[in-house]
Design an enzyme around this catalytic site. Structure first.
Site, PDB file in Angstrom:
ATOM      1  N   GLU A 136      46.487  68.187  84.662  1.00 18.50           N
ATOM      2  CA  GLU A 136      45.920  66.959  83.899  1.00 18.50           C
ATOM      3  C   GLU A 136      45.621  65.899  85.126  1.00 18.50           C
ATOM      4  O   GLU A 136      46.461  65.883  85.952  1.00 18.50           O
ATOM      5  CB  GLU A 136      47.229  66.221  83.214  1.00 18.50           C
ATOM      6  CG  GLU A 136      46.786  64.952  82.280  1.00 18.50           C
ATOM      7  CD  GLU A 136      48.159  64.582  81.497  1.00 18.50           C
ATOM      8  OE1 GLU A 136      48.015  63.396  81.277  1.00 18.50           O
ATOM      9  OE2 GLU A 136      49.129  65.038  81.399  1.00 18.50           O
ATOM     10  N   ARG A 174      59.030  76.922  86.514  1.00 21.78           N
ATOM     11  CA  ARG A 174      58.638  76.197  87.385  1.00 21.78           C
ATOM     12  C   ARG A 174      59.232  76.540  88.784  1.00 21.78           C
ATOM     13  O   ARG A 174      60.612  77.011  88.673  1.00 21.78           O
ATOM     14  CB  ARG A 174      59.028  74.803  87.077  1.00 21.78           C
ATOM     15  CG  ARG A 174      58.213  74.332  86.249  1.00 21.78           C
ATOM     16  CD  ARG A 174      58.869  72.879  85.835  1.00 21.78           C
ATOM     17  NE  ARG A 174      57.670  72.312  84.914  1.00 21.78           N
ATOM     18  CZ  ARG A 174      56.755  71.524  84.862  1.00 21.78           C
ATOM     19  NH1 ARG A 174      56.342  71.120  86.197  1.00 21.78           N
ATOM     20  NH2 ARG A 174      55.737  71.276  84.090  1.00 21.78           N
ATOM     21  N   LYS A 212      54.569  64.597  89.103  1.00 25.21           N
ATOM     22  CA  LYS A 212      53.734  63.624  89.397  1.00 25.21           C
ATOM     23  C   LYS A 212      53.986  62.031  89.112  1.00 25.21           C
ATOM     24  O   LYS A 212      53.649  61.012  89.825  1.00 25.21           O
ATOM     25  CB  LYS A 212      52.258  63.801  88.595  1.00 25.21           C
ATOM     26  CG  LYS A 212      51.633  64.977  89.162  1.00 25.21           C
ATOM     27  CD  LYS A 212      50.297  65.461  88.577  1.00 25.21           C
ATOM     28  CE  LYS A 212      50.678  66.166  87.171  1.00 25.21           C
ATOM     29  NZ  LYS A 212      49.502  66.728  86.585  1.00 25.21           N
TER      30      LYS A 212
HETATM   31  P1  ATP Z   1      54.258  67.146  86.472  1.00 30.86           P
HETATM   32  O1  ATP Z   1      55.321  67.221  85.801  1.00 30.86           O
HETATM   33  O2  ATP Z   1      54.129  66.923  87.829  1.00 30.86           O
HETATM   34  O3  ATP Z   1      53.148  65.848  85.867  1.00 30.86           O
HETATM   35  P2  ATP Z   1      52.749  68.767  84.856  1.00 30.86           P
HETATM   36  O4  ATP Z   1      52.875  70.465  84.513  1.00 30.86           O
HETATM   37  O5  ATP Z   1      52.604  67.745  83.919  1.00 30.86           O
HETATM   38  O6  ATP Z   1      53.644  68.485  86.304  1.00 30.86           O
HETATM   39  P3  ATP Z   1      49.866  69.946  85.112  1.00 30.86           P
HETATM   40  O7  ATP Z   1      48.761  68.993  85.657  1.00 30.86           O
HETATM   41  O8  ATP Z   1      50.117  69.668  83.459  1.00 30.86           O
HETATM   42  O9  ATP Z   1      51.314  69.087  85.419  1.00 30.86           O
HETATM   43  O10 ATP Z   1      50.146  71.032  85.649  1.00 30.86           O
HETATM   44  C1  ATP Z   1      48.995  71.954  85.825  1.00 30.86           C
HETATM   45  C2  ATP Z   1      49.651  73.382  85.752  1.00 30.86           C
HETATM   46  O11 ATP Z   1      50.427  73.551  86.875  1.00 30.86           O
HETATM   47  C3  ATP Z   1      50.597  73.688  84.649  1.00 30.86           C
HETATM   48  O12 ATP Z   1      49.964  74.871  84.073  1.00 30.86           O
HETATM   49  C4  ATP Z   1      51.945  73.302  84.980  1.00 30.86           C
HETATM   50  O13 ATP Z   1      52.600  74.364  84.239  1.00 30.86           O
HETATM   51  C5  ATP Z   1      51.960  74.222  86.479  1.00 30.86           C
HETATM   52  N1  ATP Z   1      52.876  73.414  87.259  1.00 30.86           N
HETATM   53  C6  ATP Z   1      53.203  72.208  87.308  1.00 30.86           C
HETATM   54  N2  ATP Z   1      54.302  71.775  87.913  1.00 30.86           N
HETATM   55  C7  ATP Z   1      54.691  73.110  88.331  1.00 30.86           C
HETATM   56  C8  ATP Z   1      55.849  73.794  89.005  1.00 30.86           C
HETATM   57  N3  ATP Z   1      56.907  72.902  89.807  1.00 30.86           N
HETATM   58  N4  ATP Z   1      55.986  75.095  89.145  1.00 30.86           N
HETATM   59  C9  ATP Z   1      54.929  75.799  88.806  1.00 30.86           C
HETATM   60  N5  ATP Z   1      54.076  75.465  87.992  1.00 30.86           N
HETATM   61  C10 ATP Z   1      53.746  74.137  87.874  1.00 30.86           C
HETATM   62 MG    MG Z   2      51.587  68.518  82.034  1.00 29.34          MG
END
Ligand code: ATP
Ligand code: MG
Length: 556
Positions: free
Chosen positions: A39, A263, A273
């Site tokens: 995102e 994760r 983020k």
């Molecule tokens: P955040 O909580 O930091 O905003 P998010 O999951 O909302 O993380 P996205 O931009 O949706 O962020 O993530 C893109 C991809 O990266 C998704 O498939 C998510 O599952 C993966 N991802 C995000 N954080 C992690 C993590 N700590 N370990 C492994 N994969 C991750």
């Molecule tokens: Mg997300």
């Protein structure tokens, strides 16, 4: 811990590789298609690196491709700056996407899918408030109940949904919901919301839309449109898988399949983020690329290499259980790679003058290896003359017996140069040592030493005549606790006040004048460093990537 990682060879397939291999063996697919779906509401962090290495790694290994799909269905938090940052970071990590795509490109198609569901009697417009919807949903142990809006006719729903699209209602006035099962044990199956009204400007579609699809509606459908074979996400989406499959089935579209892994989080930092954004906006750090940030941009500026980050992701692997990886693992990976590639240089952080009283000549050029680990690394010239600087804490006036650095009457080797002996200590009126008068042994030159003198200590040094001042930024962990995101109180309570120490006027050897951003250095006995992009020709700034040894493991 690091030793375990060192010993660990890559021996078995991870569970996702097993799934892919089974699918390929069963002839389900010829090649696979994965996607990385960020995102664009922030910069990528080290947690994302795991997901990137996993998704791109699978398609590289088994053939096919990985799409970069911006999951830009939430207009309020998304910005083009982040899109550009994310692309740069993935490329820097060394991966090439098959297609650059945006969920927002599918808005028209998604709208059509929603209309299909309405026509099949599988979606309805609901006027309830979010509180009412939550209340009617029931609890995990109690079934929910449908309200009067669920009885609307297909015609009425079609007309209302179109009016929603046309911007005829205010935010929150209506939603579109799927008609699934209000008594499902899976709460997410209880008529999930597919669309909400949001009068907001979108970074790509502008003001064209006043309704936006929810994650559950957009994600699986986007996967399907792109013929993603293996849609890999993190564990919190396990309960969403049922909706994912239901929608694909009802819409009779390409059957993408969702798989979940845990994760990967890193100790002494945050991988959210939202919280990282808070560090930036509240100015705890200088920006998303502050070298203390766990973002890819921060790690890059700090001097981490793509190789070391990929190695880290490989070592920590993928699994089903959430875990917090010790920051020492990432640092270990950095040392492993930097040791192989970093150019050896000498920088004295806290200079003490040394005069070689018996050195007669004008000065001379000596040679030193750029990297003893790299047979093709070549050598560099270092100048030597009568006046030098050594590190102040490499000298001790009343040294204990086992002190192998310089002390009155003691001998040490100057790296790649000569053995010297301290003859006289000169102090100012306050008793502070200002200069050491030493003598050198002309027949002790490195590589052609015939002096027969054995010394235990080797010191780094610079030539007073051509060394130059630089700024050094020494970074440490940003948080004082392992898991600041889950610690009691506010995570900002745990910021390490000592996470940046600036050394002004460290003295660097001449060869460093030509340092370039992206070059990695080992300052002998000090650590690994890289040039910061804030540098100017008049003021070079070096960031410490990592120390030579794990000082935290020792401290604990
Ligand atoms: P955040 O909580 O930091 O905003 P998010 O999951 O909302 O993380 P996205 O931009 O949706 O962020 O993530 C893109 C991809 O990266 C998704 O498939 C998510 O599952 C993966 N991802 C995000 N954080 C992690 C993590 N700590 N370990 C492994 N994969 C991750
Ligand atoms: Mg997300």
């Amino acid at each position: 811990m690091t030793e375990d990682y060192k010993a660990e060879e890559k021996k078995s397939l991870n569970f996702l590789e097993e799934i892919v291999e089974a699918d390929l063996a069963a002839g389900k697919y010829k090649t696979i298609m994965t996607r990385f779906p960020p995102e664009p509401n922030g910069y990528l962090h080290i947690g994302h690196a795991s997901s990137i290495c996993l998704n791109f790694g699978l398609s590289l290994k088994y053939g096919g491709g990985t799409n970069l799909r911006f999951d830009d269905t939430n207009p309020v938090t998304e910005e083009t700056e982040y899109v550009e940052g994310i692309k740069k970071d993935i490329q820097w990590l060394g991966f090439e996407w098959a297609n650059e795509l945006y969920a927002s490109d599918y808005f028209e198609q998604l709208y059509a899918y929603a209309v299909t569901l309405i026509k099949k009697g599988l979606a309805y417009v609901d006027d309830s408030t979010s509180e009412e919807i939550a209340e009617q949903k029931g609890t995990p142990t109690q079934p929910g109940r449908r309200n009067v809006y669920a009885d609307r006719t297909v015609e009425e729903n079609l007309q209302l949904f179109e009016a929603m699209r046309n911007g005829e209602y205010q935010d929150g006035e209506k939603v579109l919901r799927a008609r699934i099962d209000m008594s499902s044990p899976n709460m997410i199956m209880r008529d999930p919301i597919l669309y909400r009204i949001k009068h907001a400007h979108h970074h790509r579609t502008g003001d064209q839309w006043s309704i936006y699809p929810m994650y559950d509606f957009a994600h699986g459908q986007s996967d399907s449109i792109e013929h993603i074979t293996h849609s890999i996400c993190t564990m919190e989406f396990v309960p969403h898988r049922e909706v994912y499959n239901w929608l694909i089935e009802q819409l009779e579209i390409y059957p993408s399949r969702q798989y979940e892994f845990a994760r990967r989080n890193l100790s002494h930092t945050l991988t959210s983020k939202r919280k990282l954004l808070q560090l930036v906006t509240e100015k705890y750090v200088s920006g998303w690329d502050d070298p203390r940030m766990p973002t890819i941009a921060g790690l890059r500026r700090r001097g981490y290499t793509p190789e070391s980050i990929r190695d880290y992701c490989e070592r920590i692997g993928v699994g089903k259980r959430d875990n917090l990886i010790d920051a020492g693992v990432l640092e270990f990976c950095a040392r492993e790679h930097l040791n192989k590639i970093a150019l050896r240089r000498m920088v004295v952080f806290d200079p003490l003058k040394v005069v070689i009283t018996n050195y007669e000549g004008e000065g001379e050029w000596l040679h030193s290896e750029n990297n003893p680990e790299d047979p093709d690394g070549g050598t560099r010239n270092i100048s030597f003359s009568r006046e030098l600087f050594i590190e102040r804490d490499d000298f001790m006036e009343d040294a204990p017996k086992k002190y192998f650095r310089l002390a009155p009457g003691k001998q040490v080797r100057l790296k790649s140069a000569y053995i010297i002996q301290c003859d006289e200590v000169i102090k100012d009126a306050d008793g502070r040592i200002t200069q050491l008068n030493c003598s050198y042994f002309p027949n002790s030159k490195s590589g052609e030493d015939t002096s027969g003198i054995h010394v235990k200590g080797t010191l780094h040094w610079v030539n007073a005549r051509d060394c130059f001042p630089v700024q050094v930024r020494e970074y440490d962990r940003l948080f004082t606790v392992e898991d600041p995101g889950n610690a009691e109180g506010n995570f900002t309570d745990y910021i390490n006040g000592q996470s940046l120490q600036v050394v002004e006027n460290a003295l660097a050897e001449l060869a460093l004048k030509e340092a370039m951003v992206n070059e990695r250095f080992q300052f002998l006995r000090k650590g690994y460093f890289t040039l910061d992009p804030d540098s100017t020709p008049e003021q070079l700034i070096f960031n410490r990537t990592v120390t030579l040894k794990d000082s935290w493991a020792k401290a604990k």
